[in-house]
Enzyme design. Structure first.
Site, PDB file in Angstrom:
ATOM      1  N   LYS B  76      33.216  31.682 -19.808  1.00  0.00           N
ATOM      2  CA  LYS B  76      34.339  31.715 -20.493  1.00  0.00           C
ATOM      3  C   LYS B  76      34.563  30.305 -21.303  1.00  0.00           C
ATOM      4  CE  LYS B  76      39.516  32.295 -19.766  1.00  0.00           C
ATOM      5  NZ  LYS B  76      40.675  32.341 -18.590  1.00  0.00           N
ATOM      6  N   SER B 151      43.583  36.181 -19.511  1.00  0.00           N
ATOM      7  CA  SER B 151      42.907  35.626 -20.371  1.00  0.00           C
ATOM      8  C   SER B 151      41.663  35.744 -20.608  1.00  0.00           C
ATOM      9  CB  SER B 151      43.553  34.238 -20.436  1.00  0.00           C
ATOM     10  OG  SER B 151      43.048  33.666 -19.325  1.00  0.00           O
ATOM     11  N   SER B 175      44.405  36.326 -14.934  1.00  0.00           N
ATOM     12  CA  SER B 175      43.442  36.160 -15.781  1.00  0.00           C
ATOM     13  C   SER B 175      42.056  36.521 -15.581  1.00  0.00           C
ATOM     14  CB  SER B 175      43.594  35.034 -16.580  1.00  0.00           C
ATOM     15  OG  SER B 175      44.624  34.791 -17.420  1.00  0.00           O
TER      16      SER B 175
END
Lengths: 95, 485
Positions: B76, B151, B175
């Site tokens: 990420k 997310s 997330s």
């Protein structure tokens, strides 16, 4: 509770975020609906409840007072949008 | 060349360790996959030249002992990676190249893994659909018009599409678990403090926690083992011995008590979610676990608490983006203050601004007690609910999300309806305890749905074992026809 346009302007000022006046209306509406949503908490009696300020059940550990980095001036300055050899440069603050 | 698309992370590690394949072969395979999959927009940055160089270097080494020997991994774009751009999905960090490495990614590289690239995410991890990213929507490989969740949406999308054999995300209110559920993958949010937060772009510091996202539970145990550990650079890092989650993984769950919290049976819950939950309960019963009804009475207050605590912390954390030390700087403004305001006004997206405004408001003079202090008190009640519950049960089973993946644009106009996505995941972050989402079935449209298992703090081995046992019985299968290539 509702939040009016003047309050939104004040919050934007406190947040140091410039705000386009055309967005004030929809933003006040969004913020009001979020505040309205979080105000559900008022249903609860918390007079006798201690606030939870840390989720980790530990005390901070002191470390030896030794220098463990430094001499990385260039690395620190590297990502600055405006700098000279030794300093970050910002718009003039003193007339 | 072998088809690594069908291989798990653990299988690839074993293939490389036994020298059946080279790190370079595996790395080239995934690079090729990424290059064919631009439509998904799951990557913000790739660093293939470096990846190939590192893979070759790995192959020439004598030591293949690392837990992640020679495996290429994309992460990420919230983890700072030395000399590789790290944007947090924001315009304000569009050109930020860290001069240091986050502890968690450094742990991966020291176990032999190789960085493949950086994955798209909601701006500063604020979102549940990946639609707040400055770098555009990420697409869910499950369907052309579907969000991957958020997310960690880029992470989930890349994993489900086999653009990386496993990945890591961060989870502040769901997330990791929500995108895992939306893409038919496994995602674990560890106990707060198990993985170091040092070098991760901060959103809400008392809630943020990094964790593994993988194709199966075995991989999840392996990756967690590799990434976790004490770090003196993070003052909230838990100081304890590293555990061997993968070695100790087993499916013996007979006699364990699993709680079913009645408060998670929300109004208007789709029938499919309810029947998925029942299916999970039956599987646990058949594996010899004992099912117990439990109550977490303050569940409905978790989301409102979260939407005070998280924005409050975010508004403080994001104060550092001032256009001086790093990041974007506006060219407009006559003085320092105006430069700050224009930099932040132009550099942040709408959702980030909304949350900074809410955070600033609830912390401001005259409102602090009514909002922030109140939320901290309710947070205590929510944590107490879990503490009490775990005196009687080993784990709790709930659905991961109140729905399957939704369409792009479907919820962007109403912040509250977007926030409601995290209704089952947020309480865990407030209490600082671990939870895993595993794929458990599909709805009538064929979209994946996940179940969530929760345990008390530092019980990761138990949550992994129960998930491992359930995974065997569920036998989840997802066949994607790689329409995006």
């Amino acid at each position: 509770m509702s939040i009016d346009k003047n309050q939104v302007k004040k919050v934007a000022k406190l947040s140091r975020i410039s705000l386009d006046d055309t967005k004030l209306e929809s933003l006040s509406k969004d913020l009001a609906s979020i505040l309205n949503f979080v105000e559900q908490l008022n249903e609860l009696d918390t007079k006798k409840t201690e606030p939870l300020t840390s989720i980790v059940d530990k005390t901070l550990e002191p470390r030896a007072d030794k220098i463990n980095d430094g001499k990385i001036k260039n690395e620190i300055l590297k990502n600055s949008p405006d700098k000279n050899e030794d300093f970050f440069i910002v718009p003039k603050v003193i007339e | 060349m072998s088809d690594f698309n069908k291989s798990s992370l653990s299988e690839i590690v074993n293939l490389i360790k036994s020298k059946k394949v080279s790190s370079l072969e595996v790395t080239n395979h995934f690079i090729k996959n990424v290059e064919k999959s631009k439509k998904l927009n799951s990557f913000i940055t790739t660093c293939f030249e470096e990846s190939v160089k590192n893979a070759k270097q790995f192959d020439s080494k004598k030591n293949f002992d690392g837990l992640l020997s020679g495996v290429p991994l994309a992460v990420k774009d919230l983890f700072c990676t030395k000399n590789v751009k790290t944007t947090a999905g924001s315009k304000i960090l569009e050109n930020f190249t860290p001069t240091y490495e986050s502890t968690v990614t450094r742990n991966l590289w020291s176990e032999g893994a190789i960085l493949l690239g950086k994955l798209n995410c909601d701006e500063f991890a604020m979102g549940s659909s990946n639609e707040t990213s400055y770098f555009g929507n990420t697409i869910n490989p499950v369907g052309k018009d579907l969000v991957p969740g958020g997310s960690s949406g880029g992470s989930a999308s890349a994993l489900a599409a086999n653009l990386t054999p496993a990945t890591i995300g961060t989870d502040t209110g769901g997330s990791i678990r929500q995108p895992a559920s939306f893409t038919g993958t496994v995602g674990l949010k560890p106990t707060y403090g198990l993985c170091s937060r040092w070098g991760i772009v901060a959103f809400a510091s008392s809630l943020d926690q990094a964790g593994p996202m993988t194709k199966n539970v075995e991989d999840c145990a392996l990756l967690l083992e590799a990434m976790s550990g004490h770090d003196e650079k993070d003052s909230t890092s838990i100081n304890k011995k590293n555990e061997k989650y993968s070695k100790n993984l087993n499916e013996k769950i007979k006699g364990l008590k699993i709680g079913i919290p009645k408060e998670y049976r929300i109004e208007n819950m789709p029938k499919e979610i309810d029947s998925l939950w029942k299916k999970g309960i039956d599987i646990l019963k058949n594996s010899g676990a004992k099912i117990v009804d439990v109550s977490l009475p303050h569940t409905k207050y978790a989301l409102p608490t979260y939407y005070i605590v998280a924005p409050a912390e975010a508004s403080s954390n994001l104060a550092r983006y001032d256009g001086v030390k790093y990041g974007y700087r506006s060219k407009k403004g006559k003085n320092l203050i105006e430069m700050y305001e224009n930099t932040r006004g132009e550099g942040f997206g709408d959702e980030v601004k909304r949350r900074i405004f809410i955070g600033t408001y609830v912390l401001s003079s005259g409102y602090y007690d009514a909002y922030y202090l109140k939320a901290q008190k309710v947070r205590r009640l929510i944590k107490n609910d879990f503490d009490k519950c775990f005196k009687n049960v080993d784990a709790i089973l709930t659905p991961s999300t109140p729905s399957s993946a939704f369409k792009i644009g479907e919820k962007t106009n109403d912040p509250i309806s977007m926030y409601l996505n995290d209704i089952f995941t947020v309480p865990v972050n407030l209490a600082g305890i671990p939870a895993i989402s595993i794929p458990a079935g599909q709805d009538e449209k064929g979209y994946p749905l996940g179940l969530q298992l929760i345990t008390k703090a530092l019980d990761e081995q138990k949550v992994l074992n129960i998930a491992f046992a359930m995974e065997k019985s569920i036998d989840f299968k997802q066949s994607l026809n790689r329409w995006w290539e």
